[in-house]
Design a protein around this motif. Sequence first.
Motif, PDB file in Angstrom:
ATOM      1  N   MET A   1      -6.245  28.653 -54.420  1.00 50.46           N
ATOM      2  CA  MET A   1      -6.285  27.002 -54.465  1.00 50.46           C
ATOM      3  C   MET A   1      -4.720  26.992 -54.108  1.00 50.46           C
ATOM      4  SD  MET A   1      -7.657  24.441 -54.587  1.00 50.46           S
ATOM      5  CE  MET A   1      -7.174  22.683 -55.105  1.00 50.46           C
ATOM      6  N   THR A   2      -3.722  27.843 -54.686  1.00 51.44           N
ATOM      7  CA  THR A   2      -2.294  27.440 -54.692  1.00 51.44           C
ATOM      8  C   THR A   2      -2.027  27.836 -53.110  1.00 51.44           C
ATOM      9  OG1 THR A   2      -2.125  28.016 -56.806  1.00 51.44           O
ATOM     10  CG2 THR A   2      -0.267  27.984 -55.424  1.00 51.44           C
ATOM     11  N   ALA A   3      -2.594  29.105 -52.846  1.00 50.68           N
ATOM     12  CA  ALA A   3      -2.467  29.219 -51.406  1.00 50.68           C
ATOM     13  C   ALA A   3      -2.718  28.332 -50.301  1.00 50.68           C
ATOM     14  CB  ALA A   3      -3.094  30.582 -51.042  1.00 50.68           C
ATOM     15  N   TYR A   4      -3.808  27.671 -50.289  1.00 56.90           N
ATOM     16  CA  TYR A   4      -4.342  26.560 -49.492  1.00 56.90           C
ATOM     17  C   TYR A   4      -3.464  25.492 -49.727  1.00 56.90           C
ATOM     18  CZ  TYR A   4      -7.736  23.371 -47.790  1.00 56.90           C
ATOM     19  OH  TYR A   4      -8.241  22.557 -46.899  1.00 56.90           O
ATOM     20  N   LEU A   5      -2.806  25.076 -50.645  1.00 59.34           N
ATOM     21  CA  LEU A   5      -1.975  23.948 -50.748  1.00 59.34           C
ATOM     22  C   LEU A   5      -0.541  24.255 -50.152  1.00 59.34           C
ATOM     23  CD1 LEU A   5      -2.606  22.627 -54.477  1.00 59.34           C
ATOM     24  CD2 LEU A   5      -3.364  21.524 -52.237  1.00 59.34           C
ATOM     25  N   VAL A   6      -0.015  25.520 -50.367  1.00 62.24           N
ATOM     26  CA  VAL A   6       0.944  25.911 -49.620  1.00 62.24           C
ATOM     27  C   VAL A   6       0.962  25.995 -48.066  1.00 62.24           C
ATOM     28  CG1 VAL A   6       2.772  28.093 -49.250  1.00 62.24           C
ATOM     29  CG2 VAL A   6       1.966  27.296 -51.718  1.00 62.24           C
ATOM     30  N   ALA A   7      -0.201  26.278 -47.772  1.00 65.46           N
ATOM     31  CA  ALA A   7      -0.764  26.171 -46.162  1.00 65.46           C
ATOM     32  C   ALA A   7      -0.719  25.006 -45.807  1.00 65.46           C
ATOM     33  CB  ALA A   7      -1.994  27.155 -46.084  1.00 65.46           C
ATOM     34  N   ILE A   8      -1.208  23.947 -46.310  1.00 67.99           N
ATOM     35  CA  ILE A   8      -1.530  22.669 -45.965  1.00 67.99           C
ATOM     36  C   ILE A   8       0.191  22.156 -45.870  1.00 67.99           C
ATOM     37  CG2 ILE A   8      -2.166  20.347 -46.666  1.00 67.99           C
ATOM     38  CD1 ILE A   8      -4.654  21.604 -47.468  1.00 67.99           C
ATOM     39  N   LEU A   9       0.735  22.203 -47.146  1.00 68.62           N
ATOM     40  CA  LEU A   9       2.264  21.795 -46.888  1.00 68.62           C
ATOM     41  C   LEU A   9       2.776  22.439 -45.786  1.00 68.62           C
ATOM     42  CD1 LEU A   9       4.292  20.092 -48.405  1.00 68.62           C
ATOM     43  CD2 LEU A   9       4.913  22.277 -49.578  1.00 68.62           C
ATOM     44  N   THR A  10       3.102  23.547 -45.522  1.00 60.40           N
ATOM     45  CA  THR A  10       3.382  24.078 -44.581  1.00 60.40           C
ATOM     46  C   THR A  10       3.221  23.667 -43.066  1.00 60.40           C
ATOM     47  OG1 THR A  10       3.839  26.308 -45.723  1.00 60.40           O
ATOM     48  CG2 THR A  10       4.140  26.464 -43.173  1.00 60.40           C
ATOM     49  N   CYS A  11       1.971  23.360 -43.122  1.00 57.11           N
ATOM     50  CA  CYS A  11       1.317  22.759 -41.794  1.00 57.11           C
ATOM     51  C   CYS A  11       1.990  21.452 -41.339  1.00 57.11           C
ATOM     52  CB  CYS A  11      -0.203  22.769 -41.907  1.00 57.11           C
ATOM     53  SG  CYS A  11      -0.763  22.072 -40.513  1.00 57.11           S
ATOM     54  N   LEU A  12       2.066  20.692 -42.847  1.00 60.28           N
ATOM     55  CA  LEU A  12       2.651  19.205 -42.467  1.00 60.28           C
ATOM     56  C   LEU A  12       3.962  19.370 -42.201  1.00 60.28           C
ATOM     57  CD1 LEU A  12       0.612  17.510 -45.489  1.00 60.28           C
ATOM     58  CD2 LEU A  12       0.248  17.315 -43.002  1.00 60.28           C
ATOM     59  N   LEU A  13       4.691  20.098 -42.961  1.00 60.67           N
ATOM     60  CA  LEU A  13       6.141  20.276 -42.537  1.00 60.67           C
ATOM     61  C   LEU A  13       6.493  20.720 -40.915  1.00 60.67           C
ATOM     62  CD1 LEU A  13       7.550  21.756 -45.630  1.00 60.67           C
ATOM     63  CD2 LEU A  13       7.927  19.319 -44.828  1.00 60.67           C
ATOM     64  N   ILE A  14       5.588  21.556 -40.552  1.00 61.04           N
ATOM     65  CA  ILE A  14       5.769  22.167 -39.310  1.00 61.04           C
ATOM     66  C   ILE A  14       5.263  21.067 -38.158  1.00 61.04           C
ATOM     67  CG2 ILE A  14       4.754  23.596 -37.575  1.00 61.04           C
ATOM     68  CD1 ILE A  14       4.699  25.791 -39.539  1.00 61.04           C
ATOM     69  N   LEU A  15       4.400  20.295 -38.584  1.00 59.76           N
ATOM     70  CA  LEU A  15       3.685  19.308 -37.578  1.00 59.76           C
ATOM     71  C   LEU A  15       5.028  17.972 -37.469  1.00 59.76           C
ATOM     72  CD1 LEU A  15      -0.041  18.820 -38.125  1.00 59.76           C
ATOM     73  CD2 LEU A  15       1.215  19.686 -36.176  1.00 59.76           C
ATOM     74  N   GLY A  16       5.521  17.842 -38.801  1.00 57.63           N
ATOM     75  CA  GLY A  16       6.572  16.756 -38.845  1.00 57.63           C
ATOM     76  C   GLY A  16       7.786  17.289 -38.073  1.00 57.63           C
ATOM     77  N   GLY A  17       8.323  18.420 -38.400  1.00 60.32           N
ATOM     78  CA  GLY A  17       9.436  18.966 -37.477  1.00 60.32           C
ATOM     79  C   GLY A  17       8.919  18.897 -36.203  1.00 60.32           C
ATOM     80  N   ALA A  18       7.913  19.309 -35.798  1.00 59.12           N
ATOM     81  CA  ALA A  18       7.641  19.597 -34.296  1.00 59.12           C
ATOM     82  C   ALA A  18       7.620  17.857 -33.742  1.00 59.12           C
ATOM     83  CB  ALA A  18       6.406  20.123 -33.908  1.00 59.12           C
ATOM     84  N   ALA A  19       6.994  16.887 -34.365  1.00 59.36           N
ATOM     85  CA  ALA A  19       7.361  15.558 -34.000  1.00 59.36           C
ATOM     86  C   ALA A  19       8.563  15.140 -33.762  1.00 59.36           C
ATOM     87  CB  ALA A  19       6.462  14.799 -35.020  1.00 59.36           C
ATOM     88  N   PHE A  20       9.595  15.341 -34.783  1.00 61.27           N
ATOM     89  CA  PHE A  20      10.965  14.787 -34.670  1.00 61.27           C
ATOM     90  C   PHE A  20      11.730  15.928 -33.500  1.00 61.27           C
ATOM     91  CE2 PHE A  20      10.441  12.980 -39.083  1.00 61.27           C
ATOM     92  CZ  PHE A  20      11.354  11.948 -38.865  1.00 61.27           C
TER      93      PHE A  20
END
Length: 120
Positions: A1-20
């Motif tokens: 479960m923790t690995a899943y949350l870390v993967a989602i957080l990482t994905c959101l940060l990458i998408l946000g960074g790519a958007a900026f």
Amino acid sequence: MTAYLVAILTCLLILGGAAFALIAAIGINRLPDLYTRMHAASKAGTVGSGLLLVAVGIHSGDLSTFSRAIAGVLFFILTAPIGAHLLAKAAHQVGYPLDPLSVRDDLKKPGNKKAAAEPR
């Protein structure tokens, strides 16, 4: 479960960074003069790079890599605005013109017409 949350957080940060980063690239291509382009590159580029570095640090799962990523973010935050300011000041001093749409020039000296908005 923790690995899943870390993967989602990482994905959101990458998408946000790519958007900026995309916003910074669009700003560099679409804005009218050096000063506004530099503003887009320094502001949106710094946020995008910072988010991507935090994503790398979180994804690594290693404290030393995460601390280096945070140090990189702090380095970006401290150096990008100062570098952009110095480049813009140097461009203004050599007479690079503002776009005619610019409202005012705070650095223009009263008798200096060279630094005023001139058509390219």
